[in-house]
Design a protein around this motif. Structure first.
Motif, PDB file in Angstrom:
ATOM      1  N   VAL A   1      -3.503  10.887  -1.038  1.00  0.00           N
ATOM      2  CA  VAL A   1      -4.999  11.141  -1.063  1.00  0.00           C
ATOM      3  C   VAL A   1      -5.792  10.585  -0.231  1.00  0.00           C
ATOM      4  CG1 VAL A   1      -4.499  11.306  -3.700  1.00  0.00           C
ATOM      5  CG2 VAL A   1      -4.897   9.001  -2.613  1.00  0.00           C
ATOM      6  N   LYS A   2      -7.172  10.980  -0.229  1.00  0.00           N
ATOM      7  CA  LYS A   2      -8.080  10.252   0.940  1.00  0.00           C
ATOM      8  C   LYS A   2      -8.003   8.813   0.597  1.00  0.00           C
ATOM      9  CE  LYS A   2     -12.856  10.736   2.690  1.00  0.00           C
ATOM     10  NZ  LYS A   2     -13.779  11.473   2.492  1.00  0.00           N
ATOM     11  N   ASN A   3      -8.001   7.917   1.710  1.00  0.00           N
ATOM     12  CA  ASN A   3      -8.045   6.504   1.562  1.00  0.00           C
ATOM     13  C   ASN A   3      -6.929   5.927   0.905  1.00  0.00           C
ATOM     14  OD1 ASN A   3     -10.280   6.520   3.467  1.00  0.00           O
ATOM     15  ND2 ASN A   3     -11.755   6.864   1.648  1.00  0.00           N
ATOM     16  N   LEU A   4      -5.554   6.432   0.746  1.00  0.00           N
ATOM     17  CA  LEU A   4      -4.560   5.698   0.219  1.00  0.00           C
ATOM     18  C   LEU A   4      -4.363   4.280   1.018  1.00  0.00           C
ATOM     19  CD1 LEU A   4      -2.382   5.571  -1.791  1.00  0.00           C
ATOM     20  CD2 LEU A   4      -0.924   6.476  -0.111  1.00  0.00           C
ATOM     21  N   LYS A   5      -4.441   3.379   0.288  1.00  0.00           N
ATOM     22  CA  LYS A   5      -4.000   2.267   0.908  1.00  0.00           C
ATOM     23  C   LYS A   5      -2.805   1.403   0.155  1.00  0.00           C
ATOM     24  CE  LYS A   5      -8.818   0.543   1.254  1.00  0.00           C
ATOM     25  NZ  LYS A   5      -9.995  -0.301   0.584  1.00  0.00           N
ATOM     26  N   LEU A   6      -1.688   1.782   0.905  1.00  0.00           N
ATOM     27  CA  LEU A   6      -0.368   1.367   0.289  1.00  0.00           C
ATOM     28  C   LEU A   6       0.527   0.778   1.592  1.00  0.00           C
ATOM     29  CD1 LEU A   6       1.821   1.271  -1.907  1.00  0.00           C
ATOM     30  CD2 LEU A   6       2.231   3.901  -1.309  1.00  0.00           C
ATOM     31  N   PRO A   7       0.533  -0.370   1.462  1.00  0.00           N
ATOM     32  CA  PRO A   7       1.033  -1.099   2.585  1.00  0.00           C
ATOM     33  C   PRO A   7       2.515  -1.170   2.330  1.00  0.00           C
ATOM     34  CG  PRO A   7      -0.109  -2.721   1.320  1.00  0.00           C
ATOM     35  CD  PRO A   7      -0.405  -1.523   1.005  1.00  0.00           C
ATOM     36  N   VAL A   8       3.449  -1.249   3.455  1.00  0.00           N
ATOM     37  CA  VAL A   8       4.956  -1.273   3.239  1.00  0.00           C
ATOM     38  C   VAL A   8       5.445  -2.526   3.970  1.00  0.00           C
ATOM     39  CG1 VAL A   8       7.126  -0.017   3.761  1.00  0.00           C
ATOM     40  CG2 VAL A   8       4.999   1.233   2.976  1.00  0.00           C
ATOM     41  N   ILE A   9       6.405  -3.347   3.355  1.00  0.00           N
ATOM     42  CA  ILE A   9       7.057  -4.342   3.989  1.00  0.00           C
ATOM     43  C   ILE A   9       8.289  -3.717   4.730  1.00  0.00           C
ATOM     44  CG2 ILE A   9       8.262  -6.616   3.645  1.00  0.00           C
ATOM     45  CD1 ILE A   9       6.303  -7.129   1.249  1.00  0.00           C
ATOM     46  N   ILE A  10       8.352  -3.956   5.886  1.00  0.00           N
ATOM     47  CA  ILE A  10       9.622  -3.446   6.674  1.00  0.00           C
ATOM     48  C   ILE A  10      10.496  -4.509   7.227  1.00  0.00           C
ATOM     49  CG2 ILE A  10       8.423  -1.130   7.141  1.00  0.00           C
ATOM     50  CD1 ILE A  10       8.079  -2.309   9.856  1.00  0.00           C
ATOM     51  N   ASN A  11      11.744  -4.434   7.571  1.00  0.00           N
ATOM     52  CA  ASN A  11      12.783  -5.606   7.743  1.00  0.00           C
ATOM     53  C   ASN A  11      12.699  -6.811   7.183  1.00  0.00           C
ATOM     54  OD1 ASN A  11      13.496  -3.607   9.822  1.00  0.00           O
ATOM     55  ND2 ASN A  11      12.025  -4.484  11.336  1.00  0.00           N
ATOM     56  N   GLY A  12      11.991  -6.791   6.011  1.00  0.00           N
ATOM     57  CA  GLY A  12      11.993  -7.903   5.086  1.00  0.00           C
ATOM     58  C   GLY A  12      10.916  -8.786   5.280  1.00  0.00           C
ATOM     59  N   ASP A  13      10.144  -8.629   6.431  1.00  0.00           N
ATOM     60  CA  ASP A  13       8.891  -9.835   6.646  1.00  0.00           C
ATOM     61  C   ASP A  13       7.819  -9.266   7.258  1.00  0.00           C
ATOM     62  OD1 ASP A  13      10.194  -9.587   8.960  1.00  0.00           O
ATOM     63  OD2 ASP A  13      10.678 -11.526   9.123  1.00  0.00           O
TER      64      ASP A  13
ATOM     65  N   LYS B   1       4.612  -3.165  17.312  1.00  0.00           N
ATOM     66  CA  LYS B   1       5.970  -3.737  17.870  1.00  0.00           C
ATOM     67  C   LYS B   1       6.480  -4.557  16.789  1.00  0.00           C
ATOM     68  CE  LYS B   1       6.989  -7.044  21.859  1.00  0.00           C
ATOM     69  NZ  LYS B   1       7.715  -6.044  22.734  1.00  0.00           N
ATOM     70  N   LEU B   2       7.733  -4.249  16.929  1.00  0.00           N
ATOM     71  CA  LEU B   2       8.763  -4.694  15.849  1.00  0.00           C
ATOM     72  C   LEU B   2       9.079  -6.033  16.333  1.00  0.00           C
ATOM     73  CD1 LEU B   2      10.831  -1.506  14.983  1.00  0.00           C
ATOM     74  CD2 LEU B   2       9.032  -2.623  13.613  1.00  0.00           C
ATOM     75  N   LYS B   3       9.731  -7.069  15.414  1.00  0.00           N
ATOM     76  CA  LYS B   3      10.263  -8.424  15.729  1.00  0.00           C
ATOM     77  C   LYS B   3      11.698  -7.956  16.284  1.00  0.00           C
ATOM     78  CE  LYS B   3       7.468 -10.645  12.375  1.00  0.00           C
ATOM     79  NZ  LYS B   3       7.613 -11.582  10.928  1.00  0.00           N
ATOM     80  N   LYS B   4      12.332  -7.053  16.189  1.00  0.00           N
ATOM     81  CA  LYS B   4      13.373  -6.652  16.779  1.00  0.00           C
ATOM     82  C   LYS B   4      13.878  -5.311  17.195  1.00  0.00           C
ATOM     83  CE  LYS B   4      15.538  -6.978  11.997  1.00  0.00           C
ATOM     84  NZ  LYS B   4      16.522  -7.494  11.133  1.00  0.00           N
ATOM     85  N   SER B   5      14.807  -4.945  17.780  1.00  0.00           N
ATOM     86  CA  SER B   5      14.792  -3.514  18.425  1.00  0.00           C
ATOM     87  C   SER B   5      15.553  -2.772  17.496  1.00  0.00           C
ATOM     88  CB  SER B   5      14.889  -3.642  19.925  1.00  0.00           C
ATOM     89  OG  SER B   5      16.426  -4.145  20.209  1.00  0.00           O
ATOM     90  N   THR B   6      16.411  -3.235  16.547  1.00  0.00           N
ATOM     91  CA  THR B   6      17.381  -2.722  15.863  1.00  0.00           C
ATOM     92  C   THR B   6      16.761  -1.628  15.023  1.00  0.00           C
ATOM     93  OG1 THR B   6      17.256  -4.427  14.051  1.00  0.00           O
ATOM     94  CG2 THR B   6      19.187  -4.490  15.832  1.00  0.00           C
ATOM     95  N   PRO B   7      17.514  -0.642  14.279  1.00  0.00           N
ATOM     96  CA  PRO B   7      16.937   0.331  13.513  1.00  0.00           C
ATOM     97  C   PRO B   7      16.206  -0.354  12.489  1.00  0.00           C
ATOM     98  CG  PRO B   7      18.909   1.114  14.185  1.00  0.00           C
ATOM     99  CD  PRO B   7      18.973  -0.343  14.658  1.00  0.00           C
ATOM    100  N   VAL B   8      14.731   0.067  12.142  1.00  0.00           N
ATOM    101  CA  VAL B   8      13.958  -0.232  11.114  1.00  0.00           C
ATOM    102  C   VAL B   8      14.574  -0.351   9.821  1.00  0.00           C
ATOM    103  CG1 VAL B   8      12.689   1.749  10.713  1.00  0.00           C
ATOM    104  CG2 VAL B   8      11.542  -0.313  10.390  1.00  0.00           C
ATOM    105  N   GLU B   9      14.445  -1.288   8.899  1.00  0.00           N
ATOM    106  CA  GLU B   9      15.141  -1.162   7.693  1.00  0.00           C
ATOM    107  C   GLU B   9      14.201  -0.818   6.516  1.00  0.00           C
ATOM    108  OE1 GLU B   9      16.887  -4.975   6.929  1.00  0.00           O
ATOM    109  OE2 GLU B   9      17.973  -5.186   8.680  1.00  0.00           O
TER     110      GLU B   9
END
Length: 543
Positions: free
Chosen positions: A497-509, A522-530
């Motif tokens: 939907v328009k203007n959905l605000k749904l942040p996602v936590i990746i790599n745990g932090d 830029k990720l904190k590590k170059s391994t595949p994103v979790e």
């Protein structure tokens, strides 16, 4: 079970479906049933004092209901609407005010007056009724009375009427937004060899000739569809639970031959109450006790009178709706229907279109119970597992003002919406206090979707309006498209939907906030994103 009556049981397995008709043309009768019209909006029900006497052989019932109410605004020469669905008949209608005329027109009794009513005045209407009520073909999936026999051939009777309405057998003001504030008195008249079990507490038992009258009292507000008589060859055993508000009486009414297994199987009740009081706050009806009653159908969340028909098995009739094995660790009906004491019976939607308030939170109560009873990992597995029965056919919210329910997805999809909101809040204690706050601040109230949505956004400090629009009002599930190159992640949302605000936590932090436009971080590590599977979104690698 509100409406796991939407769950269809087939020999091949369990599938979620519903009676939602997206192309249905609604009629004036639908509006009269589902809206707070000028026949209803000037008076507020305070109490029902009713009697019901079923006749097993004739498959009929008769009784009387005294409706006590207050006038809530000045009105002259109004017409009152009392709901009583065909083929039930109003044999006599009287009132504590002069009645000019009354007539039964279809599923309604209209009472005309030539009188000025003033705000604050108190009156009663008495309706004597009888007839052969609609018989349920397969309760609780359809509404109606059940006249059947137990395993020993004894009469066994009850009714399930959440979707179709209590007026299928009882003359009431049959609209969710008006509960009797001061509760009910219900007298159930049975042959001497049977027992009548109702809501609340048994306050009187009298035998006269070949009949016995069991009188039950509910002191709290109650949904009309929760007012349920059960008649059978019942025996009773009791227990107590030491809860947040002190001693809670536990009252169990089971068919005589189920007594031994019920005493063992119902040991699940105390862990359930402990878990739900932790997450939701005190059981909402200490004054009326907690009750499980053997039912001639699968189950339903009748307030302080929970219908139980799961055949003393774990899971849902021995099956696991999540397909993970976790759902076989506990009895689905005990957990789900009891969860409704908080969401449906304590907090009740004003309109059936908002039934997600009942079902989404209660479906999520299964997850929360699992977390407290087993562990968080098992709870997450269960939540993710029930996504397999989401159909995304029509929106979860139905049509307002016409007694219309949305998709049966209000169960698993609604629960996963709440699970997603929990991930965004990312603070389980705050999340728990929001759930407890809902039950405290809306204690014994009827509410709208907007009230619940605003409450969660306000208390969490996060604007979830777009999330509610996405999951309740569309059938689209957000897809997070991404491509990764070393420690660089490019991403965006589609199907939102328009203007959905749904942040996602990746790599745990690390938190990302996707939009419909491509972004790069830029990720904190170059391994595949979790990716966290607890968000109910689709992940798509478009590299």
């Amino acid at each position: 079970m509100k409406k796991l009556s939407y769950t269809l049981l087939f020999a091949s397995g369990l599938v979620f479906g519903q009676f939602f008709e997206k192309d249905k043309v609604f009629t004036k009768q639908d509006t009269l049933k589902g809206s707070n019209t000028s026949y209803r909006d000037f008076w507020d029900v305070k109490k029902y004092d009713l009697s019901v006497e079923p006749d097993f052989k004739q498959k009929s019932i008769k009784g009387i209901n005294t409706i006590s109410f207050d006038i809530i605004k000045d009105v002259t020469n109004p017409t009152f609407q009392i709901d009583l669905q065909q083929p039930m008949k109003a044999d006599k209608v009287t009132a504590s005010f002069p009645i000019a005329h009354y007539k039964q027109d279809g599923d309604f009794i209209f009472i005309t007056t030539h009188k000025k009513f003033k705000k604050g005045e108190k009156y009663t209407i008495d309706v004597t009724y009888s007839g052969n009520p609609t018989i349920a073909k397969k309760a609780p999936w359809d509404g109606g009375w059940v006249f059947t026999e137990d395993e020993k051939g004894n009469p066994w009777m009850s009714v399930a009427d959440e979707g179709i309405g209590a007026s299928i057998w009882l003359p009431t003001k049959d609209i969710w937004s008006d509960e009797p504030d001061n509760g009910i008195i219900m007298k159930i008249i049975t042959p001497n060899d049977l027992v009548g079990v109702g809501n609340g507490r048994l306050i009187d038992k009298k035998t006269d000739g070949g009949k016995t009258a069991y009188t039950w009292q509910v002191k709290n507000p109650i949904n009309a569809y929760s007012i349920i008589p059960n008649i059978g060859k019942y025996v009773n055993f009791k227990d107590t639970f030491n809860g947040e508000k002190g001693k809670l009486d536990l009252d169990y009414w089971v068919l005589d031959y189920n007594l031994d297994k019920a005493k063992k199987h119902f040991e699940q009740v105390k862990p359930m109450l402990s878990a739900f009081e932790y997450w939701f706050g005190p059981y909402p009806f200490y004054e009326d006790s907690y009750k499980l009653v053997d039912s001639p159908y699968l189950g339903m969340e009748h307030q302080s009178n929970v219908a139980y028909g799961n055949q003393y098995m774990n899971g849902y009739l021995g099956r696991d709706l999540s397909g993970t094995g976790v759902g076989l660790k506990w009895d689905f009906i005990i957990i789900h229907e009891s969860g409704h004491e908080w969401f449906a019976n304590n907090i009740t939607a004003k309109d059936q279109a908002d039934m997600w308030i009942h079902e989404s939170f209660t479906n999520y109560s299964e997850v929360l119970f699992t977390e407290k009873y087993l562990d968080k990992k098992s709870a997450d597995i269960y939540a993710i597992g029930i996504r397999n029965i989401i159909s995304n056919d029509v929106p979860i919210i139905g049509k307002y003002g016409v007694r219309n329910e949305g998709s049966g997805d209000m169960y698993p999809k609604g629960a996963n919406m709440i699970h997603t909101i929990r991930q965004v809040i990312n603070n389980d204690e705050k999340f728990r206090q929001i759930l407890r706050g809902l039950n405290k601040d809306f204690y014994h109230q009827t509410v709208t979707t907007q009230q619940v949505e605003n409450y969660i956004s306000s208390k969490s400090g996060i604007d979830f309006s777009g999330v509610f629009d996405q999951y309740l009002r569309t059938v689209k599930i957000p897809t997070l498209e991404y491509t990764q190159n070393g420690d660089s992640l490019k991403f965006r949302y589609t199907d939102i939907v328009k203007n959905l605000k749904l942040p996602v936590i990746i790599n745990g932090d690390q938190t990302i906030t996707p939009t419909e436009s491509w972004q790069t971080v830029k990720l904190k590590k170059s391994t595949p994103v979790e990716w966290n599977p607890n968000y109910y979104i689709h992940y798509k690698n478009v590299q």
